[in-house]
Each structure stands twice: as structure tokens, then as C-alpha cells.
Design a protein around this motif. Structure first.
Motif, PDB file in Angstrom:
ATOM      1  N   LEU A 165     -31.853 -36.899 -35.302  1.00  0.00           N
ATOM      2  CA  LEU A 165     -30.406 -36.748 -35.429  1.00  0.00           C
ATOM      3  C   LEU A 165     -29.780 -38.135 -35.540  1.00  0.00           C
ATOM      4  O   LEU A 165     -29.957 -38.978 -34.654  1.00  0.00           O
ATOM      5  CB  LEU A 165     -29.831 -36.003 -34.227  1.00  0.00           C
ATOM      6  CG  LEU A 165     -28.303 -35.860 -34.171  1.00  0.00           C
ATOM      7  CD1 LEU A 165     -27.778 -35.134 -35.399  1.00  0.00           C
ATOM      8  CD2 LEU A 165     -27.890 -35.136 -32.896  1.00  0.00           C
ATOM      9  N   CYS A 215     -32.643 -39.437 -31.439  1.00  0.00           N
ATOM     10  CA  CYS A 215     -31.202 -39.472 -31.726  1.00  0.00           C
ATOM     11  C   CYS A 215     -30.712 -40.911 -31.664  1.00  0.00           C
ATOM     12  O   CYS A 215     -30.933 -41.607 -30.657  1.00  0.00           O
ATOM     13  CB  CYS A 215     -30.434 -38.608 -30.725  1.00  0.00           C
ATOM     14  SG  CYS A 215     -28.643 -38.588 -31.006  1.00  0.00           S
ATOM     15  N   GLY A 275     -31.836 -28.859 -32.074  1.00  0.00           N
ATOM     16  CA  GLY A 275     -31.066 -29.387 -33.192  1.00  0.00           C
ATOM     17  C   GLY A 275     -29.568 -29.208 -33.031  1.00  0.00           C
ATOM     18  O   GLY A 275     -29.020 -29.396 -31.949  1.00  0.00           O
ATOM     19  N   VAL A 307     -24.822 -29.309 -29.591  1.00  0.00           N
ATOM     20  CA  VAL A 307     -26.151 -29.856 -29.858  1.00  0.00           C
ATOM     21  C   VAL A 307     -27.082 -29.161 -28.874  1.00  0.00           C
ATOM     22  O   VAL A 307     -26.824 -29.138 -27.665  1.00  0.00           O
ATOM     23  CB  VAL A 307     -26.196 -31.375 -29.672  1.00  0.00           C
ATOM     24  CG1 VAL A 307     -27.602 -31.908 -29.953  1.00  0.00           C
ATOM     25  CG2 VAL A 307     -25.181 -32.065 -30.593  1.00  0.00           C
TER      26      VAL A 307
END
Length: 548
Positions: A390, A174, A377, A373
Motif C-alpha cells: 500500500l 505500507c 487491503g 483499511v
């Protein structure tokens, strides 16, 4: 003016505890910072520029995400000094991040800047003393003392991540676009999600879609992206064109200016026939960049009916590229989600075409909100999307956030963050009551986001140099503005928000993307009028300032 400091300090060398007898400390090594350093040094001031990152370029040093690219074309987007352009060659009309970093390295060498720059030096705090001096301390222990403090932190230096429940639980990679890892991110064959479709989101999508196994784009609000009309540039072509650069920069740097080849339109949408209107729109569309936004008609951002005509042209041209009718309606709705151009238009090369690929999916968060979140995912009210990567393309606490993040305190020990806790107030977008001998460049309530960066750096920087020269000539040591001037300037921008269409949209122009932030226009929406305000202030003996 004081004698030069004998031993320059650079970020990769051992830190000194004190840097005495400086005239000016500049914070930030983007266009404003490096231009000011060069300009003030040439006027005989002893200047030190401090930069938190490891190199020059400001936002271009920071923005390492895939596809990062400027949205103002060259040669507009460069300094006008001949030393900076004479033997520099661009490869593209809209250069990418790496080329812009190389350009700053070129500027550094040509202007011999690094001897007065400390990189890897992040501010800890700044204090203004009774002796009219700023005392500045960095996190690495360096200390500076200066008569003047110039804040050049830029309008997009503090990333914003919205409250996303469960974000910390995500098991994949992320990254926010503004804090991208130097090593990059591998997207090949992976399940990728991107939250946000502003400028950075558009740019990342264009890079990721062709290589990802599957790409899910989570749209919060549709972006009105315009055709970039990118093209490669030829060295011989540029060599010939440089004969006209002095005149070109002269046109750029005086009203009506900003872009030398996008003249200010002189007619409104309904002052021409439908056939002529279509031809003007089409010519601006083919020209690319911001021509359709600011170079077609003079009332698009002022009149709702004129604005709707521009939106409809954009919508129809955009939808023609998207095969699926449902996706087309989400990306370019029949009814405008906000007045066209009141959110910053992104520039795109093939963004809308990519939604025709089988591995690209659009999720509209207005109709199916993001609920959490989760480790695997993103979960919306309708489904769970499994992701390996992400990307948060969620923007910035723009205009003021980079400044309020720094502990800057005036003589009454009030911080800038506290002074602006109920909203930003400045005079001319440069000075703040209660903070003497401090100016902000490319900051909140100046032209900033509506002004080509290098252009703004030069006319604001020259104005600062003339102010300092006047004070030096008259042996003055302190300038400051008043609370009344801050209130009046803020009220002036509020009036501009109402007389234009900007006030009708929740955008970062209005500070409306940050929960709890006061909703107010934070950028002066006419760079020519803004320049005239600066000149009027100067011509009237720096009206609005108390100088002693």
C-alpha cells in the motif's frame, strides 16, 4: 561580523555542546539553505547550516520513492553561479532524484559548503532572548547561539497521512512516498494499491504499473497532469549551450522571469481567433512542462470562461489516450472538477496510457468511498481490494506544516504553532510578528510554489544579504515586523485568492487538504509581482520592519 569559528562541527562527528558567536544559523540544506550559506559567508558572516537529513538537497534528499523527479526543467532548475554549472552535465531535461542529489554534492564541492554544515542534526527548539540572540538546540545535543535565524525548511517537509480507519491493521508493506525506505520496495508481480494521484502518485504509478502483478489506483480527485515531454540531454549539446548561460540566467532572474524559455503570455484566450488559439495551445502542449499552464494565455487563471477553454483542450487531448470510456470520464471528466491549474498540475510521461494495461485498475473514491483499511487491503463501499503493498501518495501539510512542527518561540515565549493556530500571518511571506531576527525563505505567503526553486532562492537570498549588510553598516542589532503588517499581507493574499481562480478550489495552495487548517491562500500567485513587493520594501527603507 565575528571571527570564524575554529572547529567546524559536522553531523557524523562527535557533537559539541555549544557553538558560540555565530552571526547566522540556517535551518535546511535545500536550494535556499545552501545558497544562503554561500552568499552570507561571502559577505563575511559566520554561518552554520543545520540539516536533519544525512546529506544536502532538501526535498531531493528525502524523496526516495520510485520515479521521484523534478517538474522544472534544466537549466532553469539550477543555481546561476558559473562554478555550479560550468562543468556539470545533466542527463535528462527533467532530472530524477538521484541525479539531483549528485548535483547537490557537486555544489557542495564547488562552493566548499560542508565545512559549515551539520547534517544528521534535527532541531529540538529555538528561543529568542533578551540579548537579541537566538539560542538553538538540536536533538543530538548540539547548541547554537546566533544573531539571526533563517528557516529554509521548504514547503513540502511534513508528510500528511489522512485519517484512514484501520491503517495500522494492514499486514502488507505500507509506505508514504515522503518516508520511503532507503532499501526500496519490491513491486514485481505483487498486488499494489496507491492512494492519491497528485505529483508523487503519478510518478509512482509510472514506475509500478509495468512490473506489478496488479495495480489499483485509488483516485480521490482527478489530476490535470500535463505532458512532460522528457528527453535525454547530450553533453556536447550542453557544452555549446553554455555560451549563452549567463544571458539565460539573467533573463530568468529578473521580471518577467522564473523560466527563461517560457515567456509571459501577452494575450487572452478570446483575443485571438479559434485557429490561432488552437495553434498556441498545441505549441505549448508540445513544448511540455509547465508551458501549457503558464505560457499559453494570460487569463487562464483569472477568467472562468478562458479557463474552461484550456480545460477542454486538456480534456480532449487526454481522453484520446484512454481506451475505456468509463475510465476516461473518471480521469478527465466532461465537466471540470475544479478550475484548470488551480491545483498543482503534475507532469507525466505515460501516466494516462498505463490505464490501458490489463493489470491496472482505477477506483474512484468519490463514488465508492474508502471505508477502512483492513488487514488484507483496502475496503470501499463497493468492494475489498487485496493488496501486498500500500503506497500513500497523500501529500504534505504544505507551506506551514514543516515550520509549525518545530518548537520556535519568540521573546514572549509564544510558539510559532500557537501564533498561527488560527491561520498563517506573515509579512512578505518572510517575517512573523513576535519573532524578531527570524526570516523564512520559500515559506508560506511568499511566491514559493509559483516560483522556480533556485530562482526564488537567489532573489530572496540576495534580499536577505542586503538587509543584513545595511544593519551591519548602521550598527543595528534587531529587526522585526508588526502584527498590522502581517494582517495587511494576509488580507492582500485573500484579495488575490478572490481576483484569481485559486480561491475556488480546495487545494494545498489554500491549505484545504489538512482537516482543521484555516482555508487561505498560502502562496503568492505571481512571482514577478512578489519580487517587486520585496524590492519596494527595500527601496522604502525596509518599510514594514522596525529596525533598531
Amino acid at each position: 561580523m565575528r571571527p570564524s569559528v575554529n572547529a567546524p562541527v559536522h553531523g557524523r562527528q562527535s557533537a559539541k555542546s555549544v557553538m558560540e558567536e555565530l552571526d547566522v544559523v540556517i535551518v535546511g540544506a535545500g536550494f535556499n539553505g545552501v545558497y544562503l550559506l554561500h552568499k552570507l559567508r561571502s559577505e563575511g558572516y559566520v554561518v552554520r547550516l543545520i540539516e536533519a537529513q544525512s546529506g544536502l538537497g532538501g526535498v531531493w534528499q528525502a524523496n526516495r520513492y520510485p520515479g521521484a523527479r523534478v517538474d522544472s526543467h534544466v537549466p532553469n532548475y539550477e543555481l546561476s553561479m558559473e562554478a555550479c554549472w560550468r562543468d556539470w552535465v545533466w542527463s535528462e531535461r527533467f532530472p530524477g532524484r538521484d541525479e539531483l542529489v549528485r548535483y547537490f554534492e557537486h555544489i557542495d564541492k564547488k562552493l566548499d559548503l560542508s565545512r559549515d554544515i551539520d547534517v544528521d542534526t534535527r532541531l529540538a527548539h529555538c528561543r529568542f532572548g533578551d540579548d537579541y540572540k537566538w539560542r538553538i538546540k538540536a536533538e543530538n545535543g548540539r547548541e547554537y547561539e546566533a544573531s539571526y535565524l533563517l528557516m529554509c525548511t521548504g514547503f513540502a517537509s511534513k508528510p500528511h497521512t489522512p485519517e484512514l480507519p484501520g491503517l495500522a491493521s494492514f499486514r502488507g508493506d505500507c509506505h508514504h512516498t515522503a518516508t520511503w525506505p532507503e532499501t526500496g520496495v519490491d513491486f514485481a508481480g505483487r498486488q499494489v494499491g496507491i492512494v492519491g494521484t497528485g505529483a508523487s502518485g503519478v510518478q509512482v504509478v509510472q514506475e509500478v504499473a509495468p512490473v506489478a502483478g496488479h495495480l489499483t489506483i485509488f483516485q480521490r480527485t482527478p489530476v490535470t497532469a500535463l505532458p512532460m515531454q522528457q528527453r535525454q540531454l547530450d553533453a556536447d549539446e550542453q557544452a555549446v549551450a553554455k555560451a549563452g548561460y549567463p544571458q539565460m540566467f539573467k533573463r530568468r532572474n529578473v521580471p518577467p522571469g522564473n523560466f527563461h524559455d517560457i515567456p509571459r503570455p501577452e494575450v487572452g484566450v478570446f483575443e485571438v481567433s479559434a485557429k490561432e488559439r488552437h495553434a498556441i495551445f498545441e505549441a505549448a502542449w508540445q513544448k511540455g512542462g509547465f508551458a501549457f499552464w503558464i505560457g499559453a494565455f494570460n487569463d487562464i487563471l483569472l477568467d472562468e470562461a478562458a479557463n474552461r477553454v484550456a480545460y477542454d483542450f486538456w480534456r480532449d487531448r487526454t481522453r484520446a489516450r484512454i481506451h475505456d470510456a468509463v475510465t476516461a470520464e473518471l480521469l478527465a471528466p466532461t465537466e471540470p472538477p475544479y478550475p484548470f491549474g488551480t491545483k498543482r498540475p503534475a507532469l507525466e510521461q505515460n501516466f494516462y496510457d498505463l490505464f490501458n494495461l490489463p493489470n491496472v485498475e482505477l477506483v474512484d473514491l468519490k463514488s465508492t468511498p474508502l471505508t477502512a483499511v483492513v488487514p488484507e487491503g483496502i475496503q470501499t463501499s463497493a468492494a475489498t481490494f487485496n493488496l501486498d503493498v500500500l503506497v500513500l501518495a497523500t501529500g504534505f501539510d504544505a507551506n506551514s506544516g514543516g515550520l509549525t512542527a518545530i518548537d520556535v518561540r519568540g521573546p514572549n515565549d509564544e510558539s510559532l504553532a500557537a501564533a498561527w493556530s488560527d491561520g498563517v500571518e506573515t509579512y512578505l511571506g518572510m517575517a512573523v510578528a513576535g519573532f524578531p531576527n527570524m526570516l523564512m525563505l520559500y515559506g508560506p505567503q511568499s511566491a514559493t510554489a509559483f516560483c522556480n526553486g533556485p530562482t526564488c532562492a537567489e532573489f530572496q537570498g540576495d534580499w536577505v544579504a542586503r538587509l543584513f549588510n545595511r544593519m551591519r553598516a548602521q550598527r543595528e542589532t534587531c529587526f522585526e515586523t508588526t502584527a498590522d503588517m502581517g494582517e495587511a499581507w494576509t488580507e492582500h493574499l485573500a484579495e488575490l485568492a478572490e481576483t484569481t481562480l485559486f480561491g475556488r478550489t480546495d487545494s494545498w495552495y489554500m491549505g484545504a487538504n489538512i482537516p482543521g487548517k484555516r482555508r487561505q491562500l498560502l502562496n503568492y500567485p505571481n512571482s514577478d509581482a512578489y519580487r517587486e513587493k520585496l524590492w519596494d520594501c527595500e527601496a522604502n527603507g525596509y518599510e514594514g520592519f522596525v529596525i533598531r
